[in-house]
Design a protein around this motif. Structure first.
Motif, PDB file in Angstrom:
ATOM      1  N   LYS A  21      23.791  -9.691  17.937  1.00 35.07           N
ATOM      2  CA  LYS A  21      22.354  -9.665  17.736  1.00 35.07           C
ATOM      3  C   LYS A  21      21.779  -8.312  18.136  1.00 35.07           C
ATOM      4  O   LYS A  21      20.823  -7.843  17.536  1.00 35.07           O
ATOM      5  CB  LYS A  21      21.711 -10.767  18.588  1.00 35.07           C
TER       6      LYS A  21
ATOM      7  N   ALA B 154      22.398  -5.703  15.549  1.00 35.10           N
ATOM      8  CA  ALA B 154      21.582  -5.814  14.364  1.00 35.10           C
ATOM      9  C   ALA B 154      20.472  -4.783  14.399  1.00 35.10           C
ATOM     10  O   ALA B 154      19.875  -4.517  15.435  1.00 35.10           O
ATOM     11  CB  ALA B 154      21.001  -7.220  14.266  1.00 35.10           C
ATOM     12  N   ASP B 155      20.207  -4.209  13.271  1.00 33.39           N
ATOM     13  CA  ASP B 155      19.146  -3.227  13.109  1.00 33.39           C
ATOM     14  C   ASP B 155      19.406  -1.909  13.833  1.00 33.39           C
ATOM     15  O   ASP B 155      18.540  -1.069  13.931  1.00 33.39           O
ATOM     16  CB  ASP B 155      17.789  -3.791  13.559  1.00 33.39           C
TER      17      ASP B 155
ATOM     18  N   GLU C 204      17.148   2.831   3.809  1.00 29.61           N
ATOM     19  CA  GLU C 204      16.408   3.339   2.669  1.00 29.61           C
ATOM     20  C   GLU C 204      15.825   4.697   3.018  1.00 29.61           C
ATOM     21  O   GLU C 204      15.348   4.901   4.136  1.00 29.61           O
ATOM     22  CB  GLU C 204      15.246   2.400   2.331  1.00 29.61           C
TER      23      GLU C 204
ATOM     24  N   ARG D 181      13.142   7.594   3.326  1.00 32.05           N
ATOM     25  CA  ARG D 181      11.741   7.463   3.729  1.00 32.05           C
ATOM     26  C   ARG D 181      10.791   7.403   2.531  1.00 32.05           C
ATOM     27  O   ARG D 181       9.785   6.701   2.550  1.00 32.05           O
ATOM     28  CB  ARG D 181      11.393   8.648   4.637  1.00 32.05           C
TER      29      ARG D 181
ATOM     30  N   ALA E  47       9.685   4.088   0.977  1.00 33.69           N
ATOM     31  CA  ALA E  47       8.668   3.359   1.720  1.00 33.69           C
ATOM     32  C   ALA E  47       7.301   3.955   1.449  1.00 33.69           C
ATOM     33  O   ALA E  47       6.319   3.245   1.284  1.00 33.69           O
ATOM     34  CB  ALA E  47       8.985   3.422   3.212  1.00 33.69           C
ATOM     35  N   GLY E  48       7.263   5.281   1.386  1.00 31.85           N
ATOM     36  CA  GLY E  48       5.993   5.955   1.188  1.00 31.85           C
ATOM     37  C   GLY E  48       5.339   5.603  -0.138  1.00 31.85           C
ATOM     38  O   GLY E  48       4.144   5.345  -0.203  1.00 31.85           O
TER      39      GLY E  48
ATOM     40  N   ALA F 269       5.608   2.965  -1.874  1.00 35.33           N
ATOM     41  CA  ALA F 269       5.138   1.581  -1.978  1.00 35.33           C
ATOM     42  C   ALA F 269       3.867   1.368  -1.164  1.00 35.33           C
ATOM     43  O   ALA F 269       3.254   0.326  -1.211  1.00 35.33           O
ATOM     44  CB  ALA F 269       6.220   0.623  -1.486  1.00 35.33           C
ATOM     45  N   HIS F 270       3.501   2.386  -0.436  1.00 35.27           N
ATOM     46  CA  HIS F 270       2.407   2.251   0.509  1.00 35.27           C
ATOM     47  C   HIS F 270       1.087   2.624  -0.153  1.00 35.27           C
ATOM     48  O   HIS F 270       0.918   3.715  -0.662  1.00 35.27           O
ATOM     49  CB  HIS F 270       2.703   3.179   1.687  1.00 35.27           C
ATOM     50  N   THR F 271       0.154   1.706  -0.176  1.00 28.54           N
ATOM     51  CA  THR F 271      -1.144   2.030  -0.721  1.00 28.54           C
ATOM     52  C   THR F 271      -2.155   1.966   0.398  1.00 28.54           C
ATOM     53  O   THR F 271      -2.507   0.892   0.865  1.00 28.54           O
ATOM     54  CB  THR F 271      -1.558   1.037  -1.817  1.00 28.54           C
TER      55      THR F 271
ATOM     56  N   LEU G  74      -5.376   1.753   2.596  1.00 28.44           N
ATOM     57  CA  LEU G  74      -6.701   1.178   2.404  1.00 28.44           C
ATOM     58  C   LEU G  74      -7.693   2.143   3.009  1.00 28.44           C
ATOM     59  O   LEU G  74      -7.530   2.600   4.128  1.00 28.44           O
ATOM     60  CB  LEU G  74      -6.786  -0.148   3.155  1.00 28.44           C
TER      61      LEU G  74
ATOM     62  N   VAL H 173     -10.453   3.305   5.007  1.00 27.74           N
ATOM     63  CA  VAL H 173     -11.312   2.810   6.076  1.00 27.74           C
ATOM     64  C   VAL H 173     -12.737   3.300   5.849  1.00 27.74           C
ATOM     65  O   VAL H 173     -13.709   2.606   6.049  1.00 27.74           O
ATOM     66  CB  VAL H 173     -10.788   3.314   7.432  1.00 27.74           C
TER      67      VAL H 173
ATOM     68  N   LEU I 159     -14.877   1.493   3.350  1.00 26.14           N
ATOM     69  CA  LEU I 159     -15.299   0.191   3.825  1.00 26.14           C
ATOM     70  C   LEU I 159     -16.449   0.300   4.819  1.00 26.14           C
ATOM     71  O   LEU I 159     -17.436  -0.410   4.723  1.00 26.14           O
ATOM     72  CB  LEU I 159     -14.114  -0.505   4.481  1.00 26.14           C
TER      73      LEU I 159
END
Ligand SMILES: Nc1ncnc2c1ncn2[C@@H]1O[C@H](COP(=O)(O)OP(=O)(O)OP(=O)(O)O)[C@@H](O)[C@H]1O
Ligand SMILES: [Mg+2]
Lengths: 400, 516
Positions: free
Chosen positions: A18, A21-22, A377, A379, A382-383, A385-387, A389, A391, A394
């Protein structure tokens, strides 16, 4: 001194899977997986690996002779070997399936052995009583009788479990001993063959027309029990996967409470499934008696066939098709163990040592199948897929 | 104008700093580069829609999951939280919704179980004394000798919190702690949390879907949406509207529900019902209830006064000792649950995971749990996989859960999404009557509002709904009639616009009141 131990553990942590893992190893990491669709592949390779290691160990331990060659010949290396393995596997298929049916509901039928004998007993009785009948009708009656007897032998445990919540594990196990005593009574008393002697008690041979045919495929003779086992496994798979009944079993198997909520008559289902398990064990008994080498009702009809069947089902993870495959593998292991007798390895040692070791490796494989090795994966993936938001948008349009 | 409050002010050294933490499940990014600071002495609320990643983020902090990337620092130095044990060593403690206490043990025993500071060979008296002094130290009201099963949920929660605190937690995480509490118990919890945080070097992280709670208890709020942090604000600068808008990205219209339009004949009726609870103690005594087509009857009461048993009796899951149950003209007393189902009674149970969903099975398996007997899903003895898939897809779309793979297990759904699935399924099953226990528990404000609308729609189409809830505001806004349950009896009944909160409160507490 429990806390002492606990604190020393904290100082020098033991490395556990355990913890691994990771963690990263040069771009690779071990990851815990939530489900693994190919778990059977892990099981199979673990068992094969265990077999190979055990073989090497055996070869190294014996002085002379070639264990590989002998085992190969006794199992898959020759026509006789294959026939032998399948003959050993045939009864395990049916007893394994019997145990697997109960496992689908999270129940344990430890009484496969007893139901196996009761099935054979009923079939033998019918054969002796009606030996004037020709083969097919007599066989059909015998099979029906055996299935019924197996189910009846399960009736009390099933009802006790469903209505009194008494563990079926104990009741089925105890009924095995009753079945053995019952068997001894009939084999030594009413049905005794005057010529049988020694430790093996047996009745006379069954009428010749009750022998199940042997099928020949490419010159290899296959016991009819294999056919029955395979057909049964396919049927059971279809029923449990596709039918309303199978859906209910899966639901109740996961939680009786949710089953009741879903409107399933939980007790009735429990009884049905346990009886089906007993019936299948009874079927295993008659199949082995009429299709195996013995063709008579005797104490040697089973060499722990019922108990081994439970192990087969567990190793196959309760899968029906897996159970038939596992029966063949265990059959091969038993054949291999037997063949080593000549090399001075005791048959029991060969068989149990081998089986135990393989089970151990299989268990490790099972544990490992919860993890997988993945490449880290890069980097950028990941970047992209990142959208983000915004701030600011808003807070601006909330305008307070 | 709102001032972003995410950057640590120079005066305060944060207890914990989270930077760019990311967690993926396969292709799903559950937590996406989240930054968060926890200051000493603050109660920090986390808000977000169902599936926004709140629980996942907390599991990362508590060592139950490991981040794919990002840093977590405590007192300015970076740490790796490899396991729950490590988390506790570092001073991070989580109190789960299910408290993981041993039912048959006392509070003192539970507190000391598996704790390396438990004195060796400690007798019961030592444990009780230690528990007393710990309870005093943290100013928590815990009775050391009471067994867990004898306690109310609120008391159990205090034991769980005390257990976490006494093991040195400086950062206390509470994931939806009020979902299982009565309003009074929730108020006590808030008082306690404020007491724990103010002026101490502890920080509290608090997750809730109830905006009023967030406003009343927290110092700062962080809003998550779809795994990303939208904003972190000082609570004094917020109001409920603003928070709702940040969470769901739109304005929320909450209007009081219009009263029932057409009241039909009686559907589900219980007469003189007596029944016992799981421990064999009488839980319902000679209770009469009538539910008519096209109305919502609210059952108000403090948890544990027979609500659970009532819901189970009316859906066939619990046998009655005496009394009768009818659906229209059909008597259902003693019938199997499946007869109740066939009679068109749906049921949203109190505990979704142990009674209403098979967590180890797939979403589509769970979607047809009520409908698998009916064509086209059932074809003779067999089930049609295609029909199951399309039924499940419809259901999932109707309750607006975005799921790519219907074959994945229900365990991978967030708490709120699991509740949505269950609620949608039961509303579909309820053609005549619906027994709904806490139908909006664990739902974000948007989803809760959507469920209320669905309930009203079902009512207007002629379904009779028995709404069992501890959320008085919800009961007041939805019910056409409210009954009060106390110790297994109905102690009051009010029509819409006739009830007043004070009388209700008195009746719920067991005080007889003039019934007008
Ligand atoms: N073990 C898992 N495997 C796959 N996906 C998961 C797993 N755990 C959570 N998820 C997914 O991650 C997302 C975030 O889930 P999480 O439980 O953190 O939500 P949440 O904000 O706590 O929601 P809720 O308010 O409903 O409790 C969801 O889409 C959920 O389905
Ligand atoms: Mg959650």
């Amino acid at each position: 001194m429990p806390e002492k131990m606990a604190s020393s553990k904290q100082d020098k942590p033991i490395l556990r899977l355990k913890d691994l893992a990771d963690r990263n190893f040069r771009g690779w990491k071990i990851e815990l997986r939530t489900d693994n669709p190919r778990r059977w592949l892990y099981r199979l390779s673990a068992i094969l690996l265990g077999g190979v290691i055990a073989l090497i160990a055996i070869q190294l331990s014996i002085g002379e002779g070639n264990a590989f060659e002998r085992i190969l010949k006794a199992t898959i290396g020759s026509r006789k070997g294959i026939e032998n393995v399948l003959e050993l596997a045939a009864p395990l298929m049916a007893t394994g399936l019997a145990a697997a049916i109960a496992i689908k509901l999270g129940a344990w039928n430890v009484g496969v052995e007893g139901q196996f004998f009761m099935g054979a007993w009923a079939a033998a009785g019918i054969a002796f009583a009606l030996d004037g009948l020709s083969g097919p009708p007599l066989l059909i009656l015998m099979f029906v009788g055996a299935i019924g007897a197996g189910a009846i032998w399960m009736l009390i445990p099933a009802l006790a479990r469903a209505y009194l919540n008494i563990s079926e594990i104990l009741t089925t196990l105890m009924l095995n001993f009753v079945a053995m005593a019952f068997l001894a009574y009939w084999a030594t008393g009413p049905w005794r063959d005057p010529r049988s002697q020694g430790a093996v008690l047996a009745t006379p041979k069954l009428p010749e027309q009750t022998r199940l045919p042997v099928i020949s495929i490419a010159g290899v003779e296959i016991r009819f029990g294999i056919v029955i086992g395979l057909v049964l496994a396919v049927l059971l798979t279809a029923i449990f996967r596709k039918s309303v009944f199978g859906y209910m079993v899966a639901t109740v198997g996961a939680s009786e409470r949710v089953g009741a909520y879903a409107g399933i008559k939980v007790r009735r289902l429990l009884v049905t499934v346990l009886l089906a398990s007993g019936a299948t064990a009874g079927l295993a008994g008659v199949t082995h008696m009429t299709g195996g080498a013995i063709n008579r009702y005797s104490t040697s009809l089973s060499s722990n066939t019922g108990y081994t069947g439970i192990a087969v089902a567990v190793l196959a993870g309760g899968s029906f098709l897996g159970t038939t495959a596992m029966a063949v593998i265990i059959g091969a292991i038993i054949a291999a163990g037997n063949s080593l007798r000549i090399l001075g390895v005791g048959s029991e040692l060969g068989r149990f040592g081998l089986t135990g070791f393989i089970l151990l490796v299989a268990a490790v494989g099972e544990g490992l199948s919860h993890y997988r090795l993945v490449r880290r994966e890069p980097r950028e993936v990941a970047g992209s897929a990142h959208t983000p938001l915004s701030v600011i948008t808003l807070t601006e349009d909330t305008n307070i | 104008m709102i001032v972003e409050d995410s950057a640590p002010r120079s005066a305060i050294v944060p207890l914990m700093e989270i930077r760019e933490v990311t967690k993926r499940f396969g292709s799903l990014i559950a937590v996406d580069r989240v930054d968060l600071d926890i200051h000493p002495g603050e109660v920090h609320a986390i808000l977000g829609e169902n599936g926004a990643g709140k629980t996942t983020l907390m599991n990362l902090l508590a060592g139950l999951l490991k981040p794919d990337s990002g840093q977590i620092s405590l007192d300015g130095s970076e740490v790796t939280i490899s396991s729950p044990r490590k988390a506790l060593e570092l001073g991070i403690g989580i109190v789960h919704q299910h408290f993981r206490l041993v039912e048959n043990f006392t509070a003192a025993e539970n507190l000391h179980l598996g704790w390396n500071e438990t004195p060796r060979l400690a007798g019961n008296k030592d444990l009780v004394d230690r528990t007393h002094s710990l309870a005093k130290q943290f100013d928590l009201d815990v009775e050391p000798n009471a067994r867990i099963w004898q306690m109310s949920v609120g008391e159990q929660q205090r034991v769980a919190i005390l257990r976490t605190l006494s093991r040195g937690a400086r950062i206390l995480i509470l994931d939806e702690p009020t979902a299982v509490l009565t309003p009074t118990e929730a108020d006590r919890l808030f008082e306690m949390l404020r007491g724990l945080a103010i002026g101490s070097n502890r920080g509290v992280i608090f997750i809730s879907h109830k905006l009023d709670e967030v406003i009343s208890v927290s110092d700062r709020v962080t809003v998550l949406r779809a795994g990303s942090r939208v904003s972190t604000l000082k609570t004094v600068d917020c109001n409920q509207e603003l928070l709702a808008k940040m969470m769901i990205g739109r304005h929320l219209n909450t209007q009081p529900a219009p009263p029932s339009a057409a009241l039909g004949p009686a559907v589900l009726v219980g007469k003189g019902i007596s029944a016992r609870n799981d421990r064999g103690v009488p839980a319902l005594e000679d209770l009469d209830i009538e539910l008519r087509s096209g109305e919502i009857v609210g059952v108000a009461g403090v948890a544990g006064n027979g609500q659970r048993e009532l819901s189970e009796v009316l859906t066939g899951l619990r046998p009655v000792d005496s009394g009768q149950i009818f659906m229209g003209d059909q008597e259902l007393t003693g019938a199997y649950p499946v007869e109740f189902l066939r009679a068109g009674i749906g049921h949203i149970p109190e505990d979704r995971y142990s009674s209403g969903l098979v967590t180890s099975e797939s979403i589509d398996h769970n979607a047809v749990l009520r409908a698998f007997r009916d064509p086209p899903i059932r074809r003779g003895l067999f089930l049609s996989p295609a029909a199951i898939k399309s039924y499940a897809r419809q259901l999932v779309d109707a309750v607006k859960i975005s799921i790519r793979d219907l074959g994945s297990s229900v365990r991978t759904l967030s708490g709120g999404n699991a509740q949505r699935l269950l609620t949608g399924r039961e509303i579909a099953a309820a053609s005549k009557a619906l027994v709904a226990v806490h139908p909006t528990r664990g739902l974000d404000v948007g989803a809760a509002e959507a469920v209320r609308q669905v309930l009203l729609k079902a009512r207007d189409s002629g379904v009779g709904i028995l709404l069992i809830s501890e959320d008085l505001a919800e009961l007041l806004s939805l019910s056409d009639r409210i009954v009060v349950i106390f110790q297994g009896r109905l102690t009051g009944e009010f029509n819409k616009y006739e009830y007043d909160v004070n009388t209700l409160g008195l009746l719920m507490g067991g005080h007889p009141a003039e019934i007008g």
